[in-house]
Design a protein around this motif. Structure first.
Motif, mmCIF file in Angstrom:
data_model
loop_
_atom_site.group_PDB
_atom_site.id
_atom_site.type_symbol
_atom_site.label_atom_id
_atom_site.label_comp_id
_atom_site.label_asym_id
_atom_site.label_seq_id
_atom_site.Cartn_x
_atom_site.Cartn_y
_atom_site.Cartn_z
ATOM 1 N N LEU A 186 83.330 41.276 107.086
ATOM 2 C CA LEU A 186 83.418 39.959 106.928
ATOM 3 C C LEU A 186 82.589 39.350 108.092
ATOM 4 N N THR B 179 81.941 38.241 102.762
ATOM 5 C CA THR B 179 81.040 39.353 102.968
ATOM 6 C C THR B 179 79.282 39.077 102.463
ATOM 7 N N ASN C 71 86.183 44.745 107.038
ATOM 8 C CA ASN C 71 86.765 44.243 105.822
ATOM 9 C C ASN C 71 87.879 45.370 105.452
#
Length: 167
Positions: free
Chosen positions: A87, A46, A79
């Motif tokens: 991501l 992340t 994500n």
């Protein structure tokens, strides 16, 4: 006293300057390369984790991610664990950039070694390999032995802020 005169660091710094000069032709700066490097080694990370690890602010991370995405070096996926974040993944172009950097560094180091006679080069490379593995093992041990030397002042290494060269 540091018997090396920090020459390993100085050589690495010169190699880095040369590499960055060559990489600028590909439109990637130092900060962006660090960003790409971290993502390559941590696929699906992340942006928050990048911020934490690279110690950069949120705005800088957002700008770098957007810039690298527009240049084709990374892409984002939603994500699945957190709908608010994405991501980050390196593209094939980013992998080629890594190979390009490694190639540029190799050319520089080969050039440095080119004038050494073989009878000097072989033992030098063997010693360099020993030093490299000692460094790698210490990093894997979280630098515990070296940290103790710094914290306790047991080392007789002299600290210098300035760069000095005999030339």
């Amino acid at each position: 006293m540091d018997e090396t005169g920090r020459k390993i660091t100085k050589i690495a710094r010169e190699a880095s300057k040369f590499t960055l000069r060559m990489m600028k032709e590909e439109g990637v700066g130092t900060a962006e390369f660090d960003f790409i490097h971290f993502i390559r080694h941590n696929p699906g990370v992340t942006q928050a984790k990048v911020i934490e690890q690279l110690k950069i602010d949120k705005g800088a991370a957002a700008r770098r991610a957007a810039s690298l995405e527009s240049k084709g070096y990374l892409y984002r996926k939603p994500n699945p664990k957190d709908g608010r974040s994405q991501l980050l993944y390196a593209t094939e172009k980013a992998e080629q950039l890594k190979n390009s950097k490694a190639h540029i560094e190799s050319v520089f180091y080969e050039w440095l070694l080119a004038e050494l006679p073989e009878d000097e080069k072989v033992p030098f490379l063997k010693t360099l390999d020993k030093i490299y593995w000692r460094s790698k093992e210490q990093r894997r041990a979280e630098f515990k032995d070296v940290s103790k030397l710094v914290e306790t002042g047991e080392s007789d290494m002299a600290e210098t802020d300035g760069e000095t060269d005999e030339r």
